[in-house]
Design an enzyme around this catalytic site. Structure first.
Site, mmCIF file in Angstrom:
data_model
loop_
_atom_site.group_PDB
_atom_site.id
_atom_site.type_symbol
_atom_site.label_atom_id
_atom_site.label_comp_id
_atom_site.label_asym_id
_atom_site.label_seq_id
_atom_site.Cartn_x
_atom_site.Cartn_y
_atom_site.Cartn_z
ATOM 1 N N THR A 27 0.588 -1.332 0.004
ATOM 2 C CA THR A 27 0.380 -0.088 0.184
ATOM 3 C C THR A 27 0.469 1.785 -0.166
ATOM 4 O OG1 THR A 27 -2.110 -1.287 1.864
ATOM 5 C CG2 THR A 27 -2.118 1.638 1.252
ATOM 6 N N THR B 13 2.287 -4.506 4.321
ATOM 7 C CA THR B 13 2.184 -5.045 5.936
ATOM 8 C C THR B 13 1.954 -6.470 6.785
ATOM 9 O OG1 THR B 13 0.005 -4.561 6.211
ATOM 10 C CG2 THR B 13 1.043 -3.262 6.328
HETATM 11 N N1 ASP Z 1 -1.388 -7.191 1.087
HETATM 12 C C1 ASP Z 1 -0.603 -6.104 1.082
HETATM 13 C C2 ASP Z 1 1.057 -6.551 1.286
HETATM 14 O O1 ASP Z 1 1.094 -7.099 2.121
HETATM 15 C C3 ASP Z 1 -0.901 -5.187 1.976
HETATM 16 C C4 ASP Z 1 -0.117 -3.827 2.439
HETATM 17 O O2 ASP Z 1 0.176 -3.387 0.964
HETATM 18 O O3 ASP Z 1 0.008 -3.483 3.681
HETATM 19 O O4 ASP Z 1 1.753 -5.886 0.541
#
Ligand code: ASP
Length: 446
Positions: free
Chosen positions: A107, A185
């Site tokens: 993100t 994340t």
């Molecule tokens: N699923 C995504 C990732 O871990 C969520 C994010 O970007 O925070 O890359």
């Protein structure tokens, strides 16, 4: 906000000619003042996807939509080109620390591209600085690399190696004071653990950061996380840490050791917690409050990326009634190590039941497979001495990993078994119990 609307979509086509006249000069990316009969709103003009709506990013980070028919005039305060020129000149200002960035995806590395409506990756310092001009006030962002663009669920040990190698190269440059790695994340704690082990003889700060909300959203956590990351990246903390919101508000962040961090919430801004240990520091954009002992920066050191990794390792979560077949499967597939997430103190089905895991565990251990035990409770330590099943497992050769997080144990086991010289069961066990990067805590913190 009086003129803020959710969506319209009807009757706007009619007003198009008038809209165009009102916004004649203003282009997306310009700093503007939008004048309505009731107020004057300053901000960045965004490309609007709703006919009849003008979108403006406010200095607070929030976006608002204004009906074009309510707009008297849009004054251009500063054109995009001018702003970019200024940003260009900001780089490498004397007296500021030089920070290199690696953007990996997730993100935090994406934003809505106003021109196409699609999601675009940030790849240039200029683009990042355009979105967060404040970051260039505290440090020089000297480079941004993007060796791969993956959500963290699509990463593998191969990406951890690439990250470790790239980071080591940057840290060994004289004119780089620290490195910030932006990351998705969900599986960030695997990557932060991997670099904690792979970067040997660490000389400078390595800071992972993230966003739970996309940077286009008013509620994005990216800005504070980035500003606090920059603060840590130019500090004298020679550790791999994760920096992110400590609370739900935009007040301060925590710097958490890369081996002690875990995502504990699916959406909250303070999703990452320091498990069984105090965070290393509380961080504000302009100051640090140290809470834990840490290794100090030492520019005379040369970092080595020690990226050997054995992929024949598994992380197994035990559930009641589960037969030990999964262990038999890994055995047949030639796996060299297994981390089990067992009960609170570290049990699995014992000799009291037909589906006991003991015979399978004995078989694996006899063949030299390293079988480790961690806890499903995440918080606390495993302890084989409290109940007899624990003692049975210990006798069968299970290695109890104290308060180490299951994911950290998984990454560490792959890293340890990746080293030829540590591959004997005795040596592997010794290395698994050695505290390389704060993965064990002396005292547990509630
Ligand atoms: N699923 C995504 C990732 O871990 C969520 C994010 O970007 O925070 O890359």
């Amino acid at each position: 906000m009086k003129h803020r609307i959710e969506s319209d979509g009807e009757g706007n086509a009619k007003s198009k000619g008038k809209d165009d006249a009102r916004r004649k000069e203003a282009k997306p990316g310009d700093k503007v003042c939008v004048i309505t009969p009731k107020e004057e709103i300053e901000g960045l003009l965004l490309e609007s996807f709703e006919p009849g709506i003008t979108l403006v990013k406010l200095p607070s980070g929030y976006n608002i939509g204004l009906r074009n028919e309510d707009i008297l005039e849009i004054k251009v305060l500063e054109g995009r080109e001018k702003r970019e020129e200024k940003i260009e000149k900001l780089s490498r200002r004397k007296g500021l620390a030089n920070v290199a960035m690696i953007a990996t995806g997730g993100t935090i590395s994406s934003r809505l591209d106003p021109a196409t409506g699609g999601v675009k990756w940030l790849t240039s310092p200029q683009e990042l600085i355009r979105l967060f001009p404040e970051i260039a006030e505290s440090v020089n962002i000297v480079s941004i690399e993007s060796p791969f663009r993956l959500a963290s669920e699509n990463m593998s040990p191969d990406e951890w190696k690439v990250l470790a190698e790239k980071t080591a190269l940057l840290l060994n440059k004289q004119d780089v004071d620290g490195v910030i790695i932006t990351h998705g994340t969900d599986f960030l704690h695997y990557s932060s653990a991997a670099l904690s082990f792979m970067l040997r003889n660490l000389n400078k700060p390595v800071v992972f950061t993230y966003a739970q909300r996309s940077i286009d959203r008013g509620s994005s956590d990216a800005k504070l996380n980035l500003l606090c990351s920059a603060r840590v990246a130019c500090s004298n903390i020679a550790e791999v840490v994760l920096v992110g919101h400590a609370t739900l508000s935009d007040d301060y962040c925590y710097a958490i050791f890369g081996t002690k961090a875990r995502k504990m919430h699916s959406s909250r801004r303070d999703a990452f917690q320091s498990i069984n240990a105090q965070p290393l520091a509380r961080v504000w954009p302009d100051k640090l409050e140290i809470l834990q002992a840490y290794r100090k920066k030492d520019v005379s050191k040369e970092v080595k990326a020690d990226t050997s990794f054995c992929k024949k390792i598994a992380l197994v979560k035990f559930y009641p009634g589960q037969k030990p077949d999964i262990l038999e499967y890994y055995f047949a597939e030639g796996y060299r190590g297994v981390v089990i997430e067992g009960s609170g103190l570290g049990h699995v089905a014992s000799s009291e039941v037909k589906h006991s895991w003991l015979p399978a565990i004995r078989k694996l251990v006899r063949d030299g497979v390293v079988v480790c035990m961690t806890t499903q409770t995440i918080y606390g330590r495993v302890d084989p001495y409290v109940y007899s099943p624990g003692r049975e497992l210990l006798k069968a050769g299970v290695l109890y990993l104290n308060d180490m997080l299951p994911e950290t144990a998984f990454v560490k086991l792959g890293w340890v078994l990746g080293h030829k010289q540590w591959r004997t069961p005795e040596k592997a066990r010794e290395m698994m119990l050695h505290n390389f990067a704060h993965e064990f805590s002396d005292r547990l913190v509630p």
